[in-house]
Design an enzyme around this catalytic site. Structure first.
Site, PDB file in Angstrom:
ATOM      1  N   ARG A 102     -40.156  -5.052 -19.737  1.00  0.00           N
ATOM      2  CA  ARG A 102     -40.418  -5.903 -18.568  1.00  0.00           C
ATOM      3  C   ARG A 102     -39.653  -7.212 -18.646  1.00  0.00           C
ATOM      4  O   ARG A 102     -39.976  -8.173 -17.964  1.00  0.00           O
ATOM      5  CB  ARG A 102     -41.893  -6.180 -18.445  1.00  0.00           C
ATOM      6  CG  ARG A 102     -42.485  -6.780 -19.713  1.00  0.00           C
ATOM      7  CD  ARG A 102     -43.830  -7.307 -19.428  1.00  0.00           C
ATOM      8  NE  ARG A 102     -44.541  -7.540 -20.676  1.00  0.00           N
ATOM      9  CZ  ARG A 102     -45.747  -8.063 -20.720  1.00  0.00           C
ATOM     10  NH1 ARG A 102     -46.363  -8.359 -19.602  1.00  0.00           N
ATOM     11  NH2 ARG A 102     -46.350  -8.252 -21.863  1.00  0.00           N
ATOM     12  N   GLY A 135     -43.886  -3.209 -15.715  1.00  0.00           N
ATOM     13  CA  GLY A 135     -42.825  -4.205 -15.873  1.00  0.00           C
ATOM     14  C   GLY A 135     -43.233  -5.603 -15.453  1.00  0.00           C
ATOM     15  O   GLY A 135     -42.398  -6.511 -15.396  1.00  0.00           O
ATOM     16  N   ARG A 192     -37.308 -17.117 -19.739  1.00  0.00           N
ATOM     17  CA  ARG A 192     -37.158 -17.520 -21.137  1.00  0.00           C
ATOM     18  C   ARG A 192     -35.694 -17.836 -21.423  1.00  0.00           C
ATOM     19  O   ARG A 192     -34.797 -17.243 -20.814  1.00  0.00           O
ATOM     20  CB  ARG A 192     -37.612 -16.386 -22.065  1.00  0.00           C
ATOM     21  CG  ARG A 192     -38.966 -15.819 -21.717  1.00  0.00           C
ATOM     22  CD  ARG A 192     -39.574 -15.108 -22.896  1.00  0.00           C
ATOM     23  NE  ARG A 192     -38.968 -13.816 -23.187  1.00  0.00           N
ATOM     24  CZ  ARG A 192     -39.517 -12.964 -24.052  1.00  0.00           C
ATOM     25  NH1 ARG A 192     -40.650 -13.275 -24.685  1.00  0.00           N
ATOM     26  NH2 ARG A 192     -38.938 -11.804 -24.296  1.00  0.00           N
ATOM     27  N   ARG A 199     -33.249  -8.898 -31.658  1.00  0.00           N
ATOM     28  CA  ARG A 199     -34.394  -8.750 -32.574  1.00  0.00           C
ATOM     29  C   ARG A 199     -34.020  -7.870 -33.761  1.00  0.00           C
ATOM     30  O   ARG A 199     -33.048  -7.117 -33.696  1.00  0.00           O
ATOM     31  CB  ARG A 199     -35.557  -8.084 -31.807  1.00  0.00           C
ATOM     32  CG  ARG A 199     -35.988  -8.873 -30.598  1.00  0.00           C
ATOM     33  CD  ARG A 199     -36.267  -7.943 -29.398  1.00  0.00           C
ATOM     34  NE  ARG A 199     -36.461  -8.735 -28.169  1.00  0.00           N
ATOM     35  CZ  ARG A 199     -37.613  -9.230 -27.785  1.00  0.00           C
ATOM     36  NH1 ARG A 199     -38.691  -8.973 -28.462  1.00  0.00           N
ATOM     37  NH2 ARG A 199     -37.710  -9.958 -26.699  1.00  0.00           N
ATOM     38  N   ASP A 269     -39.954  -5.569 -33.655  1.00  0.00           N
ATOM     39  CA  ASP A 269     -39.315  -5.807 -32.359  1.00  0.00           C
ATOM     40  C   ASP A 269     -39.644  -7.204 -31.836  1.00  0.00           C
ATOM     41  O   ASP A 269     -39.089  -7.637 -30.841  1.00  0.00           O
ATOM     42  CB  ASP A 269     -39.735  -4.745 -31.341  1.00  0.00           C
ATOM     43  CG  ASP A 269     -41.237  -4.607 -31.228  1.00  0.00           C
ATOM     44  OD1 ASP A 269     -41.870  -4.320 -32.267  1.00  0.00           O
ATOM     45  OD2 ASP A 269     -41.790  -4.792 -30.131  1.00  0.00           O
TER      46      ASP A 269
HETATM   47  P1  AMP Z   1     -45.050  -6.372 -26.975  1.00  0.00           P
HETATM   48  O1  AMP Z   1     -46.142  -5.854 -27.848  1.00  0.00           O
HETATM   49  O2  AMP Z   1     -45.521  -7.269 -25.850  1.00  0.00           O
HETATM   50  O3  AMP Z   1     -43.943  -7.001 -27.741  1.00  0.00           O
HETATM   51  O4  AMP Z   1     -44.439  -5.117 -26.191  1.00  0.00           O
HETATM   52  C1  AMP Z   1     -44.022  -3.943 -26.825  1.00  0.00           C
HETATM   53  C2  AMP Z   1     -43.193  -3.116 -25.897  1.00  0.00           C
HETATM   54  O5  AMP Z   1     -43.928  -2.780 -24.699  1.00  0.00           O
HETATM   55  C3  AMP Z   1     -41.908  -3.775 -25.417  1.00  0.00           C
HETATM   56  O6  AMP Z   1     -40.925  -2.768 -25.348  1.00  0.00           O
HETATM   57  C4  AMP Z   1     -42.278  -4.285 -24.049  1.00  0.00           C
HETATM   58  O7  AMP Z   1     -41.168  -4.452 -23.248  1.00  0.00           O
HETATM   59  C5  AMP Z   1     -43.220  -3.195 -23.541  1.00  0.00           C
HETATM   60  N1  AMP Z   1     -44.164  -3.653 -22.500  1.00  0.00           N
HETATM   61  C6  AMP Z   1     -45.265  -4.416 -22.684  1.00  0.00           C
HETATM   62  N2  AMP Z   1     -45.900  -4.627 -21.502  1.00  0.00           N
HETATM   63  C7  AMP Z   1     -45.178  -3.996 -20.543  1.00  0.00           C
HETATM   64  C8  AMP Z   1     -45.308  -3.832 -19.120  1.00  0.00           C
HETATM   65  N3  AMP Z   1     -46.305  -4.370 -18.424  1.00  0.00           N
HETATM   66  N4  AMP Z   1     -44.367  -3.111 -18.497  1.00  0.00           N
HETATM   67  C9  AMP Z   1     -43.358  -2.556 -19.170  1.00  0.00           C
HETATM   68  N5  AMP Z   1     -43.178  -2.651 -20.493  1.00  0.00           N
HETATM   69  C10 AMP Z   1     -44.074  -3.363 -21.184  1.00  0.00           C
HETATM   70 MG    MG Z   2     -42.219  -7.672 -27.729  1.00  0.00          MG
END
Ligand code: AMP
Ligand code: MG
Length: 517
Positions: A102, A135, A192, A199, A269
């Site tokens: 997203r 997203g 941002r 990463r 990540d």
């Molecule tokens: P995070 O734990 O927030 O770092 O997210 C882990 C993964 O999930 C990353 O690839 C993010 O881009 C994806 N992600 C988290 N929330 C969403 C969302 N609402 N829509 C799409 N991808 C998401």
């Molecule tokens: Mg993340």
């Protein structure tokens, strides 16, 4: 208005396909994807320092065209729109491809001083990496990211920055505690800003797929763009660069431990290759000192990412990065020197930081015991970390006054019980200060420069969220302003340094946060 020089898409392979359909992306580090327009964007707040770094003056920040760009409704000349491809270890397990689900990059802006900044919209709609999610991002999490990244910067902690917080005028459905109660919440987008959003996971994915050519290209690109003074043409240089990454990571984590920041999701990540704090999700600030505390409800049972484990987890993450780079080297064991550099950099910065927090000119070997005993006392007695260290500067080494710390306790019974323990510790500390012998004015000034008066306490962020949800953005501006000078006394703003009120102890958003954002 902004000048772009988009090296990431120019120099690294990308996908030809422009589609948000979820897919595995091979042989490429990015996918072209445009933000999905939103209904009624409104600029809720912006960081004047980040705007200035990007040469955006007040007129630019007020322009409808820039707002449209920050909302993802249009691209400005020179922008490119893409999502980047990475993998990662999540909660200790290899998770395969993840990618910007997203987040959509808008390219690399070059300011008048020639500095490079990647711009990235978080919450701008689905990408090929969204894995069927929407997203989008909700206002509460976007507000937390916006305020905290700016607050961290002003605390002196390396971090990605935030230019803007834009309300989308649309709602987003979230089941905050994954318990079958989905709610429509206001949506928002943060722009941002960082020199690089690359990463650890960017390197892990091609390594896991054994695509060494792709991995080599990324290493060369990263070093060339983001690490001036380093080269990628020999194994020795790659090891030297990895050592630099380790050192920066060590320094970063020492900062987190110094200010009481708990990231909450230290997956690989979410680790920046240039050593920034990145991806503000269910992070939190330590209130009552508790090494085992994590704000992340998803991690509540195993506490992998709790406060005290952050140094060990960062090292584990660097080991995973080393695993990924190993295939490029004739003697992978050479990378161990980098990991050792992490240990040294972390330990030395931690000691320097805590010597400064305690007002000591230098860290002596036996100070470790003094600090350890303090931590144990603060933990048992549930003493507020930020308030305690700030108050410490007021202590008179000739006549230590335990009552200075009355307000740093959360519970009267624990204050009673641990009063004698605190008084005893203060006697030892006062003796140590007398030995150190620095003139009091100098000591106090030095302590106040490292022990913040103001941090983004979890309950403060939540109050700003509650008010913003009601359409009142005033507190966002107040917090942004207070947190610009975290080490200064700010008469009239004492309320923003108050320890967590009782109502916030177990309230969602104040001491527990979910990953749902
Ligand atoms: P995070 O734990 O927030 O770092 O997210 C882990 C993964 O999930 C990353 O690839 C993010 O881009 C994806 N992600 C988290 N929330 C969403 C969302 N609402 N829509 C799409 N991808 C998401
Ligand atoms: Mg993340």
């Amino acid at each position: 208005m902004l000048n772009f020089d988009n090296r990431y898409v120019r120099e690294l392979p990308g996908e030809p396909l422009r589609s948000p359909l979820p897919r595995q992306v091979h042989g490429a580090f990015w996918s072209p994807i445009e933000p999905t327009p939103v209904a009624a964007p409104r600029l809720l707040a912006h960081s004047r320092e980040v705007a200035a770094a990007l040469d955006l003056d007040d007129a630019a920040m007020a322009s409808p065209m820039l707002l449209e760009a920050l909302a993802g409704n249009r691209l400005l000349p020179g922008m490119a729109a893409y999502a980047s491809c990475y993998g990662g270890h999540q909660f200790g397990q290899w998770a395969g491809q993840l990618g910007d689900g997203r987040a959509i990059l808008l390219g690399e802006a070059i300011n008048r001083r020639g500095e490079r900044f990647e711009l990235q919209l978080k919450g701008a709609g689905p990408t090929p990496y969204a894995r069927r999610a929407d997203g989008r991002a909700v206002l509460r999490s976007s507000l937390r990211e916006f305020l905290c990244s700016e607050a961290m910067h002003h605390l002196g902690v390396p971090t990605t920055r935030a230019l803007s917080l834009v309300a989308t005028g649309e709602t987003v459905i979230r089941d905050m505690f994954y318990d079958g109660h989905p709610v429509a919440e206001p949506g928002a987008i943060v722009c941002r800003v960082a020199p690089s959003f690359i990463r650890f996971g960017h390197f892990e994915l091609p390594a896991a797929r054994n695509d060494l050519d792709l991995l080599r290209r990324l290493v060369a690109f990263t070093i060339d763009r983001d690490f001036p003074g380093f080269a990628s043409d020999t194994p020795v240089e790659i090891v030297r660069w990895f050592t630099e990454v380790c050192e920066r990571t060590g320094r970063l984590i020492a900062h987190w431990m110094r200010v009481g920041f708990v990231h909450g999701v230290m997956n690989t990540d979410n680790m920046s290759i240039i050593g920034l704090t990145i991806d503000y999700g269910p992070y939190g600030w330590v209130d009552n000192f508790d090494p085992g505390w994590t704000p992340n409800t998803t991690d509540a049972s195993s506490r992998r990412y709790c406060f005290a484990r952050q140094p060990a987890i960062a090292r584990w993450n660097l080991e995973r990065l080393a695993d990924a780079l190993a295939a490029l080297l004739p003697r992978p064991d050479d990378l161990l020197a980098g990991l050792e550099r992490y240990d040294e950099a972390y330990a030395s910065d931690f000691c320097t930081a805590y010597a400064a927090k305690l007002g000591l000119r230098e860290w002596r070997h036996d100070d470790a015991q003094l600090l350890e005993d303090l931590f144990a006392l603060m933990h048992r007695a549930e003493i507020d970390m930020t308030a305690f260290f700030r108050s410490l500067a007021l202590l008179d080494p000739e006549r230590p006054q335990p009552q200075l710390f009355d307000d740093t306790f959360y519970r009267a019974d624990l204050r009673q019980r641990h009063g004698p323990g605190l008084a005893g510790w203060l006697q030892r500390y006062a003796a140590r200060l007398r030995l150190d012998g620095r003139p009091p004015e100098l000591r106090v000034a030095a302590m106040n420069a490292v022990n913040p008066r103001f941090v983004l306490r979890n309950y403060l962020a939540q109050q700003a969220i509650d008010r913003a949800d009601q359409g009142d953005g005033q507190m966002i501006h107040e917090l942004l302003e207070v947190l610009r000078r975290p080490y200064d006394e700010q008469p009239g703003r004492e309320a923003f340094s108050a320890r967590r009120p009782d109502w916030a102890r177990h309230r969602a958003g104040c001491s527990m946060l979910s990953c749902s954002s």
